[in-house]
Each structure stands twice: as C-alpha cells, then as structure tokens.
Write a protein that holds these residues in place. Structure first.
Motif, PDB file in Angstrom:
ATOM      1  N   ARG A  41      -8.230 -22.456  24.363  1.00 21.25           N
ATOM      2  CA  ARG A  41      -7.957 -21.024  24.185  1.00 21.25           C
ATOM      3  C   ARG A  41      -6.822 -20.784  23.190  1.00 21.25           C
ATOM      4  O   ARG A  41      -6.814 -19.798  22.467  1.00 21.25           O
ATOM      5  CB  ARG A  41      -7.638 -20.387  25.530  1.00 21.25           C
ATOM      6  N   SER A  42      -5.876 -21.718  23.118  1.00 17.09           N
ATOM      7  CA  SER A  42      -4.729 -21.536  22.222  1.00 17.09           C
ATOM      8  C   SER A  42      -5.152 -21.488  20.755  1.00 17.09           C
ATOM      9  O   SER A  42      -4.475 -20.889  19.931  1.00 17.09           O
ATOM     10  CB  SER A  42      -3.692 -22.636  22.433  1.00 17.09           C
ATOM     11  N   SER A  43      -6.292 -22.103  20.416  1.00 15.95           N
ATOM     12  CA  SER A  43      -6.723 -22.109  19.015  1.00 15.95           C
ATOM     13  C   SER A  43      -7.371 -20.798  18.587  1.00 15.95           C
ATOM     14  O   SER A  43      -7.590 -20.577  17.402  1.00 15.95           O
ATOM     15  CB  SER A  43      -7.686 -23.278  18.750  1.00 15.95           C
ATOM     16  N   VAL A  44      -7.665 -19.913  19.549  1.00 19.02           N
ATOM     17  CA  VAL A  44      -8.318 -18.645  19.209  1.00 19.02           C
ATOM     18  C   VAL A  44      -7.521 -17.418  19.634  1.00 19.02           C
ATOM     19  O   VAL A  44      -7.872 -16.300  19.277  1.00 19.02           O
ATOM     20  CB  VAL A  44      -9.745 -18.568  19.811  1.00 19.02           C
ATOM     21  N   THR A  45      -6.452 -17.624  20.394  1.00 15.45           N
ATOM     22  CA  THR A  45      -5.639 -16.505  20.855  1.00 15.45           C
ATOM     23  C   THR A  45      -5.035 -15.763  19.673  1.00 15.45           C
ATOM     24  O   THR A  45      -4.454 -16.364  18.778  1.00 15.45           O
ATOM     25  CB  THR A  45      -4.521 -17.003  21.802  1.00 15.45           C
ATOM     26  N   ASP A  46      -5.199 -14.458  19.674  1.00 20.66           N
ATOM     27  CA  ASP A  46      -4.658 -13.580  18.628  1.00 20.66           C
ATOM     28  C   ASP A  46      -5.162 -13.927  17.225  1.00 20.66           C
ATOM     29  O   ASP A  46      -4.464 -13.711  16.242  1.00 20.66           O
ATOM     30  CB  ASP A  46      -3.120 -13.600  18.631  1.00 20.66           C
ATOM     31  N   VAL A  47      -6.366 -14.489  17.126  1.00 18.16           N
ATOM     32  CA  VAL A  47      -6.937 -14.843  15.831  1.00 18.16           C
ATOM     33  C   VAL A  47      -8.264 -14.102  15.662  1.00 18.16           C
ATOM     34  O   VAL A  47      -9.097 -14.102  16.562  1.00 18.16           O
ATOM     35  CB  VAL A  47      -7.196 -16.368  15.733  1.00 18.16           C
ATOM     36  N   ASP A  48      -8.433 -13.475  14.511  1.00 11.92           N
ATOM     37  CA  ASP A  48      -9.691 -12.830  14.186  1.00 11.92           C
ATOM     38  C   ASP A  48     -10.573 -13.867  13.494  1.00 11.92           C
ATOM     39  O   ASP A  48     -10.299 -14.273  12.373  1.00 11.92           O
ATOM     40  CB  ASP A  48      -9.451 -11.625  13.275  1.00 11.92           C
ATOM     41  N   LEU A  49     -11.618 -14.300  14.166  1.00  5.01           N
ATOM     42  CA  LEU A  49     -12.495 -15.341  13.634  1.00  5.01           C
ATOM     43  C   LEU A  49     -13.607 -14.787  12.744  1.00  5.01           C
ATOM     44  O   LEU A  49     -14.360 -15.560  12.152  1.00  5.01           O
ATOM     45  CB  LEU A  49     -13.120 -16.141  14.781  1.00  5.01           C
ATOM     46  N   VAL A  50     -13.712 -13.478  12.621  1.00 10.29           N
ATOM     47  CA  VAL A  50     -14.757 -12.876  11.796  1.00 10.29           C
ATOM     48  C   VAL A  50     -14.616 -13.382  10.361  1.00 10.29           C
ATOM     49  O   VAL A  50     -13.530 -13.394   9.791  1.00 10.29           O
ATOM     50  CB  VAL A  50     -14.694 -11.337  11.850  1.00 10.29           C
ATOM     51  N   GLY A  51     -15.731 -13.845   9.802  1.00 11.07           N
ATOM     52  CA  GLY A  51     -15.743 -14.382   8.449  1.00 11.07           C
ATOM     53  C   GLY A  51     -15.613 -15.887   8.382  1.00 11.07           C
ATOM     54  O   GLY A  51     -15.902 -16.491   7.342  1.00 11.07           O
ATOM     55  N   TYR A  52     -15.182 -16.528   9.469  1.00 12.13           N
ATOM     56  CA  TYR A  52     -15.089 -17.991   9.478  1.00 12.13           C
ATOM     57  C   TYR A  52     -16.490 -18.586   9.364  1.00 12.13           C
ATOM     58  O   TYR A  52     -17.452 -18.043   9.906  1.00 12.13           O
ATOM     59  CB  TYR A  52     -14.464 -18.493  10.781  1.00 12.13           C
ATOM     60  N   PRO A  92     -22.174 -19.032  22.980  1.00 14.71           N
ATOM     61  CA  PRO A  92     -21.117 -18.944  23.989  1.00 14.71           C
ATOM     62  C   PRO A  92     -19.886 -19.729  23.526  1.00 14.71           C
ATOM     63  O   PRO A  92     -20.004 -20.755  22.848  1.00 14.71           O
ATOM     64  CB  PRO A  92     -21.747 -19.597  25.220  1.00 14.71           C
ATOM     65  N   ALA A  93     -18.721 -19.255  23.876  1.00 13.48           N
ATOM     66  CA  ALA A  93     -17.462 -19.868  23.434  1.00 13.48           C
ATOM     67  C   ALA A  93     -17.347 -21.335  23.821  1.00 13.48           C
ATOM     68  O   ALA A  93     -16.697 -22.111  23.127  1.00 13.48           O
ATOM     69  CB  ALA A  93     -16.281 -19.085  24.009  1.00 13.48           C
ATOM     70  N   GLY A  94     -17.993 -21.749  24.895  1.00 11.22           N
ATOM     71  CA  GLY A  94     -17.919 -23.139  25.345  1.00 11.22           C
ATOM     72  C   GLY A  94     -18.525 -24.128  24.375  1.00 11.22           C
ATOM     73  O   GLY A  94     -18.276 -25.327  24.480  1.00 11.22           O
ATOM     74  N   THR A  95     -19.330 -23.644  23.420  1.00  8.64           N
ATOM     75  CA  THR A  95     -19.920 -24.549  22.433  1.00  8.64           C
ATOM     76  C   THR A  95     -18.939 -24.901  21.320  1.00  8.64           C
ATOM     77  O   THR A  95     -19.199 -25.809  20.538  1.00  8.64           O
ATOM     78  CB  THR A  95     -21.200 -23.948  21.811  1.00  8.64           C
ATOM     79  N   VAL A  96     -17.816 -24.179  21.243  1.00  7.12           N
ATOM     80  CA  VAL A  96     -16.830 -24.426  20.191  1.00  7.12           C
ATOM     81  C   VAL A  96     -16.040 -25.687  20.525  1.00  7.12           C
ATOM     82  O   VAL A  96     -15.376 -25.767  21.551  1.00  7.12           O
ATOM     83  CB  VAL A  96     -15.864 -23.218  20.033  1.00  7.12           C
ATOM     84  N   SER A  97     -16.135 -26.684  19.637  1.00  2.97           N
ATOM     85  CA  SER A  97     -15.387 -27.923  19.867  1.00  2.97           C
ATOM     86  C   SER A  97     -13.985 -27.838  19.274  1.00  2.97           C
ATOM     87  O   SER A  97     -13.049 -28.356  19.857  1.00  2.97           O
ATOM     88  CB  SER A  97     -16.139 -29.133  19.313  1.00  2.97           C
ATOM     89  N   HIS A  98     -13.847 -27.190  18.120  1.00  4.30           N
ATOM     90  CA  HIS A  98     -12.514 -26.959  17.556  1.00  4.30           C
ATOM     91  C   HIS A  98     -12.587 -25.953  16.419  1.00  4.30           C
ATOM     92  O   HIS A  98     -13.657 -25.669  15.892  1.00  4.30           O
ATOM     93  CB  HIS A  98     -11.853 -28.264  17.113  1.00  4.30           C
ATOM     94  N   VAL A  99     -11.416 -25.423  16.086  1.00  4.59           N
ATOM     95  CA  VAL A  99     -11.290 -24.426  15.025  1.00  4.59           C
ATOM     96  C   VAL A  99     -10.334 -24.984  13.975  1.00  4.59           C
ATOM     97  O   VAL A  99      -9.251 -25.463  14.306  1.00  4.59           O
ATOM     98  CB  VAL A  99     -10.740 -23.088  15.570  1.00  4.59           C
ATOM     99  N   ASP A 100     -10.748 -24.925  12.720  1.00  6.27           N
ATOM    100  CA  ASP A 100      -9.904 -25.347  11.606  1.00  6.27           C
ATOM    101  C   ASP A 100      -9.503 -24.074  10.858  1.00  6.27           C
ATOM    102  O   ASP A 100     -10.269 -23.547  10.058  1.00  6.27           O
ATOM    103  CB  ASP A 100     -10.671 -26.298  10.688  1.00  6.27           C
ATOM    104  N   HIS A 101      -8.306 -23.579  11.161  1.00  4.39           N
ATOM    105  CA  HIS A 101      -7.852 -22.323  10.554  1.00  4.39           C
ATOM    106  C   HIS A 101      -7.583 -22.480   9.063  1.00  4.39           C
ATOM    107  O   HIS A 101      -7.776 -21.539   8.298  1.00  4.39           O
ATOM    108  CB  HIS A 101      -6.616 -21.792  11.280  1.00  4.39           C
ATOM    109  N   ASP A 102      -7.137 -23.652   8.637  1.00  2.85           N
ATOM    110  CA  ASP A 102      -6.878 -23.877   7.210  1.00  2.85           C
ATOM    111  C   ASP A 102      -8.161 -23.743   6.393  1.00  2.85           C
ATOM    112  O   ASP A 102      -8.174 -23.141   5.322  1.00  2.85           O
ATOM    113  CB  ASP A 102      -6.250 -25.252   6.974  1.00  2.85           C
ATOM    114  N   ALA A 103      -9.250 -24.303   6.907  1.00  2.00           N
ATOM    115  CA  ALA A 103     -10.541 -24.242   6.206  1.00  2.00           C
ATOM    116  C   ALA A 103     -11.351 -23.003   6.601  1.00  2.00           C
ATOM    117  O   ALA A 103     -12.409 -22.772   6.028  1.00  2.00           O
ATOM    118  CB  ALA A 103     -11.355 -25.495   6.499  1.00  2.00           C
TER     119      ALA A 103
END
Length: 152
Positions: A41-52, A92-103
């Motif tokens: 959850r910490s990798s998506v908290t307060d982050v707008d993922l739209v456009g990723y 579903p969010a559970g399918t997300v293994s990780h988020v790379d904010h830099d990329a």
C-alpha cells in the motif's frame, strides 16, 4: 524493499518460510490472495497512477485510465489501446506486484493472455458486488495457476 526486475524469475509455487511466518515470494502472507487490496500500500498511497504504463509478466498491456485506492476495494482500469481492440480491463489491486514511479510503470503478476481472458469490464457495473465477485474469483484462481518462473 527492493524492486523486482519483471524480467527475472521470482515466483515459486512452493511457500517460503520467512522467519517462521510463511509467505509466498512477492505474494500475500501464507500464499493467500486478496484481489482488492494492494500488496504494498505504501507504493500507491497519495499517488495518482493515471497515465502509468501497465506491464504484464510478458509485455505491456496499456495505460491506467483510472485507479481506486478504496480500502478492500482497490482496482485499476487499464485502457488497452490497440492491444485488445480498444477494450478496457479492470485489474484488482492484488494483481499489482510492484510500482516503478521513476519509469511510471505498474507491474502486474499475470500474463497478457490471463488478462485478456478475464471477465469483460463494464464501467456501468464495475461497482456491482456480483461483478466484483466474478472478477475477484477469476484472478484468485489465476493466482494459483501462475506458472513457475513468472513474477508473483
């Protein structure tokens, strides 16, 4: 937590004992799967993922059109563009293994074929409990069917 290389082998169908607690590498504790909650959850908290961009285990599937961070009901809606003839898919969010904010990439632990075969997204009923049960059930079954050698 170190980020995983999506091209590397990380998964194993065999549970790994971690400090006596038991866990599946990169997965939910004790091998359980909660389709509607982000694993990190910490990798998506307060982050707008739209456009990723969204990357399946075997290639890109599209860009995030909308995202929900609702506790116990989180999901991504992905515009697949030409990949599935302009169709949108709900992950579903559970399918997300990780988020790379830099990329600006979200990596999911399913193949393109698994995502393509999922129940069709209907923006008018995406909040319907029956639809969510069907979609969550599909991804729960595909969680146990993830072949060895793919990211979990």
């Amino acid at each position: 937590m170190d980020r995983l290389d999506p091209r590397a082998v990380h998964a194993s169908p065999v549970p790994i004992v971690d400090g006596g607690q038991g866990a599946v590498a990169g997965g939910a504790p004790a091998g359980s799967f909660d389709p509607w909650s982000y694993r990190d959850r910490s990798s998506v908290t307060d982050v707008d993922l739209v456009g990723y961009r969204v990357e399946a285990t075997d290639g890109g599937i599209g860009r995030i059109d909308s995202a929900s961070h609702e506790v116990g009901g989180s999901y991504l809606v992905v515009d697949t563009g030409r990949w599935i003839f302009g169709r949108k898919v709900m992950l579903p969010a559970g399918t997300v293994s990780h988020v790379d904010h830099d990329a600006r990439e979200v990596h999911v632990d399913r193949t393109r074929d698994q995502i393509k075969a999922a129940p069709e997204y209907d923006e008018n009923s995406h909040g319907d409990p029956a639809y969510r049960d069907r979609l969550g059930g599909y991804y729960d079954v595909s969680y146990t069917d993830v072949p060895p050698g793919t990211t979990r």
